[in-house]
Design a protein around this motif. Sequence first.
Motif, PDB file in Angstrom:
ATOM      1  N   PRO A   1       6.836   2.761  -0.169  1.00  0.00           N
ATOM      2  CA  PRO A   1       7.150   1.894  -1.315  1.00  0.00           C
ATOM      3  C   PRO A   1       7.680   2.663  -2.526  1.00  0.00           C
ATOM      4  N   GLY A   2       7.193   3.884  -2.730  1.00  0.00           N
ATOM      5  CA  GLY A   2       7.658   4.657  -3.872  1.00  0.00           C
ATOM      6  C   GLY A   2       9.122   5.031  -3.805  1.00  0.00           C
ATOM      7  N   GLU A   3       9.720   4.894  -2.621  1.00  0.00           N
ATOM      8  CA  GLU A   3      11.107   5.332  -2.466  1.00  0.00           C
ATOM      9  C   GLU A   3      12.103   4.179  -2.525  1.00  0.00           C
ATOM     10  N   ILE A   4      11.614   2.940  -2.694  1.00  0.00           N
ATOM     11  CA  ILE A   4      12.551   1.816  -2.704  1.00  0.00           C
ATOM     12  C   ILE A   4      12.449   1.068  -4.029  1.00  0.00           C
TER      13      ILE A   4
ATOM     14  N   LEU B   1       0.856  -1.179   0.000  1.00  0.00           N
ATOM     15  CA  LEU B   1       0.000   0.000   0.000  1.00  0.00           C
ATOM     16  C   LEU B   1       0.900   1.240   0.000  1.00  0.00           C
ATOM     17  N   PRO B   2       0.807   2.055  -1.048  1.00  0.00           N
ATOM     18  CA  PRO B   2       1.805   3.113  -1.227  1.00  0.00           C
ATOM     19  C   PRO B   2       1.727   4.235  -0.196  1.00  0.00           C
ATOM     20  N   TRP B   3       0.603   4.327   0.538  1.00  0.00           N
ATOM     21  CA  TRP B   3       0.499   5.406   1.523  1.00  0.00           C
ATOM     22  C   TRP B   3       1.036   4.977   2.881  1.00  0.00           C
TER      23      TRP B   3
ATOM     24  N   GLY C   1      13.030  -4.758  -6.240  1.00  0.00           N
ATOM     25  CA  GLY C   1      13.450  -5.917  -5.465  1.00  0.00           C
ATOM     26  C   GLY C   1      13.151  -5.729  -3.983  1.00  0.00           C
ATOM     27  N   MET C   2      13.391  -4.511  -3.497  1.00  0.00           N
ATOM     28  CA  MET C   2      13.117  -4.226  -2.089  1.00  0.00           C
ATOM     29  C   MET C   2      11.620  -4.330  -1.802  1.00  0.00           C
ATOM     30  N   LYS C   3      10.805  -3.828  -2.718  1.00  0.00           N
ATOM     31  CA  LYS C   3       9.352  -3.911  -2.516  1.00  0.00           C
ATOM     32  C   LYS C   3       8.940  -5.373  -2.394  1.00  0.00           C
TER      33      LYS C   3
ATOM     34  N   GLU D   1       4.792  -0.006   8.267  1.00  0.00           N
ATOM     35  CA  GLU D   1       3.335  -0.057   8.413  1.00  0.00           C
ATOM     36  C   GLU D   1       2.698  -1.118   7.517  1.00  0.00           C
ATOM     37  N   ASN D   2       3.321  -1.329   6.340  1.00  0.00           N
ATOM     38  CA  ASN D   2       2.791  -2.345   5.434  1.00  0.00           C
ATOM     39  C   ASN D   2       2.858  -3.741   6.051  1.00  0.00           C
ATOM     40  N   VAL D   3       3.898  -3.991   6.833  1.00  0.00           N
ATOM     41  CA  VAL D   3       3.992  -5.286   7.509  1.00  0.00           C
ATOM     42  C   VAL D   3       3.137  -5.262   8.778  1.00  0.00           C
ATOM     43  N   ARG D   4       3.157  -4.120   9.454  1.00  0.00           N
ATOM     44  CA  ARG D   4       2.464  -4.011  10.728  1.00  0.00           C
ATOM     45  C   ARG D   4       0.952  -4.218  10.569  1.00  0.00           C
ATOM     46  N   ILE D   5       0.397  -3.737   9.445  1.00  0.00           N
ATOM     47  CA  ILE D   5      -1.047  -3.868   9.241  1.00  0.00           C
ATOM     48  C   ILE D   5      -1.422  -5.354   9.252  1.00  0.00           C
ATOM     49  N   ALA D   6      -0.548  -6.184   8.662  1.00  0.00           N
ATOM     50  CA  ALA D   6      -0.817  -7.627   8.651  1.00  0.00           C
ATOM     51  C   ALA D   6      -0.647  -8.207  10.048  1.00  0.00           C
ATOM     52  N   VAL D   7       0.414  -7.772  10.739  1.00  0.00           N
ATOM     53  CA  VAL D   7       0.678  -8.289  12.083  1.00  0.00           C
ATOM     54  C   VAL D   7      -0.481  -7.927  13.020  1.00  0.00           C
ATOM     55  N   ASP D   8      -0.926  -6.669  12.940  1.00  0.00           N
ATOM     56  CA  ASP D   8      -2.028  -6.230  13.800  1.00  0.00           C
ATOM     57  C   ASP D   8      -3.288  -7.039  13.540  1.00  0.00           C
ATOM     58  N   LYS D   9      -3.515  -7.335  12.244  1.00  0.00           N
ATOM     59  CA  LYS D   9      -4.742  -8.035  11.886  1.00  0.00           C
ATOM     60  C   LYS D   9      -4.694  -9.491  12.376  1.00  0.00           C
TER      61      LYS D   9
END
Lengths: 263, 318
Positions: free
Chosen positions: A135-138, A88-90, A141-143, A95-103
């Motif tokens: 995500p827009g800054e990496i 999710l680009p925002w 491969g990193m994404k 946070e992209n990993v955390r959203i999954a962990v929280d859920k």
Amino acid sequence: MSYLNISNVDVAFPTANGAYIALREVHLEIEQGEFIAIIGHSGCGKSTVLNVVAGLLEATRGGVLLENKEVNSPGPDRAVVFQNHSLLPWLTVYENVRIAVDKVFGKSKSKAERHDWTLHNLQLVHMEHAMDKRPGEISGGMKQRVGIARALAMQPKVLLMDEPFGALDALTRAHLQESVMEIQTALNNTVLMITHDVDEAVLLSDRIVMMTNGPAATVGEILRVDLPRPRNRLELADDPTYNHYRAEVLRFLYERQRRPEAA
Amino acid sequence: MGKETEMSNNVIALSITPPAVAEIAPVVEVRQPVREAANVERQPPASPAYSFPPVSKARLRAVAITRAVILPGAVFLLVLGVWMLVNAKITSDIPTPAATWARAVEIFGQPFYIAGPNDMGIGWQVLYSLGRVMAGFALAVAVGIPVGFLMGASRDVHQACYPLVQILRPVSPLAWLPIGLLVFQAKDPSAIFVIFITSIWPVIVNTAAGVQAIPQDYLNVARVLRLGKLEVTRRILIPATLPHILTGMRLSLSVAWMVIVAAEMLTGGVGIGFYVWDEWNNLNVASIIVAIGLIGLVGIVLESLMNLAQRYFDYNRR
């Protein structure tokens, strides 16, 4: 009964000219901790198989059993690494990993534990240094690394990877393949990976499932890859067994399942 | 402002490059033997001796100032010249720039006086107009975003509403004024209604486009994570569409500001539009020219406020 059982799956889509049968009688039994690659020409329905296992697509007939329970909706026990990372680009990397962990662990883990678990999974894919970037800054491969971290963080029973490295350049792809092998050795995940790259299939998997061309695609052949782990790309390059497996897959793809229009 | 200067510096740096190219030719000749030696012993090649003429900072600054101040100033002076020409040759009813300036000093000297319900300072006129714009704009956003969401999310709603939106969108908002006057029987609500009608279309169209543009992958992520409807809206739909929504809001606000001036000319009351009309009736042309300048300035301020909001909320620009 096997751990993951794809049991006589048919998938058909309604069209103006009647039903289009994408998959017919796809049957596959996968053991816990196995690394399976599904390979086939593009358009043969590889991704359809994965989507059925993920629960994103419903089988028209047959079904999928995971630990003897039928799956028919998506869930974090079958985490997906999407082809184009779909971060999710925002949200930041963290946070992209955390959203999954929280859920997934919102109830079973404390806030501090969830933070640690997020960091741990970013460390697994060597991305903790970029956790505050978006995500827009990496790089691509990193994404994809972050996409893998997000999937791993759900602690899935099965990790589903849909051509995870297809959009990457060859060197980055090799690098990520090493990472996936490392992680799979360490965590003993059950992995189902879609690919169209013969080397990737032989290098990574325990079994290679070769699919016939669609419509009505099905499992053509299954090749067991008996190469000791850890596997080393450079050593295997001159290994006769490795090259034998490689040739087997190539023969299937280019002699027996040659695309008619490509002929 | 700082950013603009920086950009023009880059442009200058580029424009200086061409003369330097001519000097590469002799340098290449010098490098030839070095390369051969490298083939034998693989020594690291000596760093090539490019020599660019030094770029003086004073010169860069001079060019930057020319771009930022002198060029726009020249156009401004040109317009002043035409203005004076109109005053001298066509009609002396158009006041001279000097007379207009004197009037501006007078008007802005006391922007917030109140000498009766029909005689207030220009500051009040602008604030009343802004109040109507904001009321109509807020209503349009409040209605337009949900409607746009529905149209973007459901094919059926889209099919149902799209023709109506397409027909009404190009209609000049002022055409709605009589309807407003009839329905509301009052000036202020009618003006607000016109602004509402002006602002709502860009908001609806852009919100719907934003929702439709959400990649299926994001929604698949949501499904794998088993996010609830509310979570999907809050964590995926809204952040993904916010950039589009803000674009729609920016478009509608700038049009709304243009339309309010025209609407107030017709409805009357306190407001910058009626002020212009009133001064026309008094043949006070200098005041009208001052008001035109002020309307433009307020428009710029509104635009930059929306730009700020966009930069703050839009993940693409952060």
